[in-house]
Design an enzyme around this catalytic site. Structure first.
Site, short mmCIF file in Angstrom:
data_model
loop_
_atom_site.label_atom_id
_atom_site.label_comp_id
_atom_site.label_asym_id
_atom_site.label_seq_id
_atom_site.Cartn_x
_atom_site.Cartn_y
_atom_site.Cartn_z
N ASN A 9 0.77 -1.10 -0.03
CA ASN A 9 0.17 0.05 -0.16
C ASN A 9 0.85 1.34 -0.12
O ASN A 9 1.34 1.57 1.13
CB ASN A 9 -0.78 -0.02 1.25
CG ASN A 9 -1.90 1.31 1.26
OD1 ASN A 9 -1.89 2.04 0.39
ND2 ASN A 9 -2.40 1.41 2.50
N TRP A 10 1.08 1.81 -1.12
CA TRP A 10 1.97 2.77 -1.21
C TRP A 10 1.34 4.31 -0.58
O TRP A 10 2.37 5.27 -0.50
CB TRP A 10 2.30 3.31 -2.82
CG TRP A 10 3.16 2.36 -3.58
CD1 TRP A 10 3.82 1.49 -3.00
CD2 TRP A 10 3.33 2.29 -4.67
NE1 TRP A 10 4.47 0.76 -3.93
CE2 TRP A 10 4.21 1.31 -5.13
CE3 TRP A 10 3.16 3.11 -5.72
CZ2 TRP A 10 4.86 0.85 -6.16
CZ3 TRP A 10 3.72 2.81 -7.02
CH2 TRP A 10 4.65 1.77 -7.16
N LYS A 11 0.11 4.46 -0.28
CA LYS A 11 -0.56 5.40 0.61
C LYS A 11 -0.12 6.52 -0.41
O LYS A 11 -0.19 6.43 -1.78
CB LYS A 11 0.01 5.55 1.76
CG LYS A 11 0.00 4.41 2.55
CD LYS A 11 0.13 4.46 4.00
CE LYS A 11 -0.01 3.27 4.96
NZ LYS A 11 0.07 3.11 6.12
N HIS A 98 -9.36 1.23 4.74
CA HIS A 98 -8.06 1.22 5.57
C HIS A 98 -8.25 2.17 6.71
O HIS A 98 -9.12 3.34 6.80
CB HIS A 98 -7.08 1.76 4.73
CG HIS A 98 -5.62 1.94 5.35
ND1 HIS A 98 -5.14 2.91 6.08
CD2 HIS A 98 -4.78 1.19 4.95
CE1 HIS A 98 -4.05 2.61 6.55
NE2 HIS A 98 -3.74 1.50 5.91
N GLU A 100 -6.74 4.77 8.04
CA GLU A 100 -6.38 6.16 7.71
C GLU A 100 -7.66 6.71 6.91
O GLU A 100 -8.18 7.76 6.97
CB GLU A 100 -5.32 6.20 6.54
CG GLU A 100 -3.88 6.02 7.76
CD GLU A 100 -2.84 5.41 6.63
OE1 GLU A 100 -3.02 5.45 5.55
OE2 GLU A 100 -2.00 5.05 7.36
N GLU A 170 -5.39 -4.75 10.68
CA GLU A 170 -4.22 -3.72 10.58
C GLU A 170 -4.37 -3.19 12.16
O GLU A 170 -5.47 -2.15 12.09
CB GLU A 170 -4.29 -2.90 9.45
CG GLU A 170 -4.24 -3.51 8.42
CD GLU A 170 -3.28 -2.61 7.25
OE1 GLU A 170 -2.22 -2.70 6.66
OE2 GLU A 170 -3.74 -1.31 7.16
N GLY A 176 2.83 2.23 10.95
CA GLY A 176 3.55 3.28 10.62
C GLY A 176 4.41 3.70 12.07
O GLY A 176 4.99 4.63 11.99
N SER A 216 3.57 -2.31 10.41
CA SER A 216 5.08 -2.44 10.70
C SER A 216 5.70 -3.66 10.16
O SER A 216 6.68 -4.05 11.04
CB SER A 216 5.22 -1.89 12.18
OG SER A 216 5.26 -0.34 12.22
N GLY A 237 2.93 -1.38 4.14
CA GLY A 237 2.96 0.08 3.96
C GLY A 237 4.56 0.46 3.67
O GLY A 237 5.03 0.43 2.47
N GLY A 238 5.35 1.10 4.74
CA GLY A 238 6.30 1.58 4.63
C GLY A 238 7.49 0.62 3.72
O GLY A 238 8.07 1.20 2.78
P1 13P Z 1 3.33 0.41 7.65
O1 13P Z 1 3.62 -1.13 7.26
O2 13P Z 1 3.96 1.63 7.13
O3 13P Z 1 3.05 0.01 9.34
O4 13P Z 1 1.65 0.50 7.10
C1 13P Z 1 0.83 -0.58 7.16
C2 13P Z 1 -0.41 -0.13 6.58
O5 13P Z 1 -0.99 0.62 6.90
C3 13P Z 1 -0.80 -0.84 5.21
O6 13P Z 1 -1.94 -0.63 4.77
#
Ligand code: 13P
Length: 254
Positions: A9-11, A98, A100, A170, A176, A216, A237-238
């Protein structure tokens, strides 16, 4: 056997050129180094979808997905994007719910149920996210929160429709933050989610449901997480913004 999936997930990261370049690197690495049955999904901002879907052609195991969609099919919703538009890029997945989106854009379980419906109507596979906040974990409310997210977001579906859905656990406190759920904490919730699916539908469908862990996740902790009985992959994510790290996570299933 249920599918193993590692999804990125590149966000809201990477401009157009950076995204195309990262995806090309990932596609090459996956082609050369990945030989298990696992599927790789890259969920990107809308601007990248068509280019990435074109690049993914000819590499069986890579698919592309969007990070969100609008709940209506079409119309006067300036700035929004529909399931049909996403589908027309060649994308095949879409992240729905998600944390967010829930936290910053006020998306409720009810709106998310509409998003799930419209995604399925246009043959997009939803990756439906559930998870508790830090406060909900500390007050031991997490099972209830997750059950409600499932009940209101996806359990209105017929068994046939639900079979198209991928679930992702999640924990909000792990996203993050560098704080990963321990393999035992994650497994406990994954087993609970599978139990909820079995109660709503049946054991067979529950056993066939792919449930991803996100929060994470990195090449170091992925092997322990993915070896848990009910964890079928990750939503990354990251670490999905680095081709080496992302591919190394995918390779845990080699
Ligand atoms: P991180 O891997 O950066 O913690 O993010 C997880 C995430 O929100 C994937 O959708």
């Amino acid at each position: 056997m249920r599918k193993k999936i590692v999804a990125g997930n590149w966000k809201m990261n990477l401009d157009y050129q950076e995204g195309v370049s990262l995806f090309s690197e990932i596609a090459h690495m996956v082609k050369d180094e990945v030989y298990g049955q696992q599927e790789v999904v890259v969920c990107s901002p809308y601007i990248h979808l068509y280019a990435l879907a074109e690049l993914s052609k000819g590499i069986d195991r890579i698919s592309v997905g969007a990070e969100n969609l609008y709940q209506e099919e079409a119309g006067a919703y300036t700035g929004e994007i529909s399931a049909k538009q996403i589908k027309s890029t060649g994308a095949s997945y879409v992240i729905v719910g998600h944390s967010e989106r829930r936290a910053y854009f006020g998306e409720t379980n009810e709106v998310l149920a509409q998003k799930i419906d419209v995604a399925l109507k246009f043959q997009l596979k939803p990756i439906y996210c559930v998870g508790e906040t830090k406060e909900e974990r500390e007050s031991e409310q997490y099972f209830e929160v997750i059950r409600e997210q499932l009940q209101k977001g996806v359990f209105h579906l017929s068994a046939e429709a639900f079979a198209q859905v991928v679930l992702a656990y999640e924990p909000v406190w792990a996203i993050g933050t560098g704080l990963t759920a321990s393999p035992e904490q994650a497994q406990e919730v994954h087993a609970y989610i599978r139990k909820c699916v079995a109660e709503k539908y049946d054991e067979t469908l529950a056993n066939d449901t792919t449930i991803l862990y996100g929060g994470s996740c990195n090449p170091k902790n992925a092997p322990d997480l993915f070896s848990q009985a009910d964890i079928d992959g990750g939503l990354i994510g990251g670490a999905s913004l680095k081709s080496r790290d992302f591919t190394d996570i995918v390779k845990v299933f080699n």
